[in-house]
Design an enzyme around this catalytic site. Structure first.
Site, PDB file in Angstrom:
ATOM      1  N   ASP A 173      21.520  59.323  24.234  1.00  0.00           N
ATOM      2  CA  ASP A 173      21.189  59.860  22.910  1.00  0.00           C
ATOM      3  C   ASP A 173      22.450  60.260  22.137  1.00  0.00           C
ATOM      4  OD1 ASP A 173      18.599  59.525  23.816  1.00  0.00           O
ATOM      5  OD2 ASP A 173      18.282  61.641  24.220  1.00  0.00           O
TER       6      ASP A 173
ATOM      7  N   ASP B 117      19.667  54.592  25.027  1.00  0.00           N
ATOM      8  CA  ASP B 117      19.134  54.887  23.676  1.00  0.00           C
ATOM      9  C   ASP B 117      20.189  55.540  22.794  1.00  0.00           C
ATOM     10  OD1 ASP B 117      16.643  54.064  24.603  1.00  0.00           O
ATOM     11  OD2 ASP B 117      15.943  56.086  24.966  1.00  0.00           O
TER      12      ASP B 117
END
Length: 137
Positions: A22, A43
């Site tokens: 992230d 991600d």
């Protein structure tokens, strides 16, 4: 997480964001990223913003895990604004990576005139699946 962007019409030039999971929460608003280095493993660009990434490098630092995902866009419905556009970018690094996975049903990510190294999983995209009480949803 290295940064969370929530404002509107934010611009970033010649910056680096480094993390593992992230890395960049491109949460909401309209943003422009130019000549950017974004590094992560899972991600590492996610959110529901409408953003243009131009001339940026997305560098995977994934080692033995994987495959993993460069993006996880979260467009909530068909009429909602939002999407990530990668123009004249480079996808590089280590590990095996999907281009992204849909965080919501209407996720939108476009790679245009982008150079992709051999670390990209041939399928390209993966679906986001949550496991609830042992069942995939």
């Amino acid at each position: 997480m290295a940064a969370v962007i929530q404002g509107d019409k934010c611009s970033f030039y010649d910056c680096n964001f480094l993390s593992y999971q992230d890395t960049l929460c491109d949460f909401q608003g309209r943003h422009y990223f130019s000549q950017f280095w974004i590094e992560g493993g899972v991600d590492f660009i996610f959110g529901q913003a409408a953003s243009l990434y131009e001339g940026c490098t997305l560098n995977s630092i994934l080692i033995d895990e994987g495959p993993s995902w460069f993006t996880a866009h979260a467009k909530v419905n068909l009429s909602a604004p939002g999407g990530f556009v990668f123009k004249n970018c480079y996808l590089t690094g280590s590990g095996n990576m999907y281009l992204g996975r849909a965080w919501n049903q209407y996720s939108t990510v476009l790679f245009y005139q982008t150079i992709m190294s051999s670390l990209i999983v041939p399928l390209g995209w993966d679906s986001w699946q949550q496991v609830i009480n042992g069942f995939h949803t």
